[in-house]
Design an enzyme around this catalytic site. Structure first.
Site, mmCIF file in Angstrom:
data_model
loop_
_atom_site.group_PDB
_atom_site.id
_atom_site.type_symbol
_atom_site.label_atom_id
_atom_site.label_comp_id
_atom_site.label_asym_id
_atom_site.label_seq_id
_atom_site.Cartn_x
_atom_site.Cartn_y
_atom_site.Cartn_z
ATOM 1 C CD GLN A 183 84.235 -18.270 0.785
ATOM 2 O OE1 GLN A 183 83.549 -18.706 1.128
ATOM 3 N NE2 GLN A 183 83.793 -16.666 0.568
ATOM 4 C CG PHE A 184 90.470 -14.662 -1.979
ATOM 5 C CD1 PHE A 184 91.385 -13.470 -1.618
ATOM 6 C CD2 PHE A 184 90.297 -15.391 -2.428
ATOM 7 C CE1 PHE A 184 90.579 -12.821 -2.914
ATOM 8 C CE2 PHE A 184 90.233 -15.467 -3.565
ATOM 9 C CZ PHE A 184 89.851 -13.733 -3.518
ATOM 10 C CB THR A 185 86.384 -13.404 -0.380
ATOM 11 O OG1 THR A 185 86.333 -14.764 -0.224
ATOM 12 C CG2 THR A 185 86.569 -13.485 -1.466
#
Length: 152
Positions: free
Chosen positions: A78-80
């Site tokens: 999850q890059f967010t």
């Protein structure tokens, strides 16, 4: 590197219309990678995820680890987690690692968890995913490898 651990009764991840990962008991781990992360960051987070005592014992106290309860991990990249929301209304994701590094460290995280005897199911790196879970507690822990060297 950051990981958000959510203690779960069950969880699954769907890509398209297909369930590609599913666990019955353990953690959903949302994993974010930034540019300067290394294998040392992976090792720190793996050790925390496997040994963090946040599962309840017979007296209802959080004294047991994932290994103690023979739990599994549903691991989701999850890059967010590295979204910067300080300015404006649209997050800036410049602090998220490039896909090559992020995928490499994400895969290392999963393999190292497996090498410790924990069952790991995964999402699909870089894909749109629908993640479902039944949070147990709710218990949610945020662990950032940058914090490991800071004094209390």
């Amino acid at each position: 590197m950051k990981v958000v651990l959510q203690r779960a009764y069950d969880a699954s991840v769907v890509v398209g219309k297909e369930i590609i990962g599913k666990i019955d008991h353990g953690f959903v781990a949302f994993i974010g990678v930034t540019h300067q992360d290394t294998e040392e960051d992976v090792d720190y987070l793996v050790n925390k995820a496997v040994h963090l005592r946040v599962f309840e014992d017979k007296e209802g106290k959080m004294n047991l680890s994932l290994k103690d309860v023979e739990g599994s991990i549903l691991s989701i990249s999850q890059f967010t987690l590295y979204g910067d929301t300080r300015k404006g209304r649209r997050p800036n994701f410049m602090n998220a690692a490039k896909p090559e590094l992020a995928d490499k460290l994400y895969q290392e995280f999963n393999e190292k968890i497996r090498s410790m005897g924990v069952h790991v199911e995964t999402g699909s790196f870089g894909e749109m995913m629908d993640v479902s879970l039944t949070n147990n507690g709710p218990v949610t822990m945020i662990i950032d490898s940058d914090e490991r060297n800071k004094k209390k």
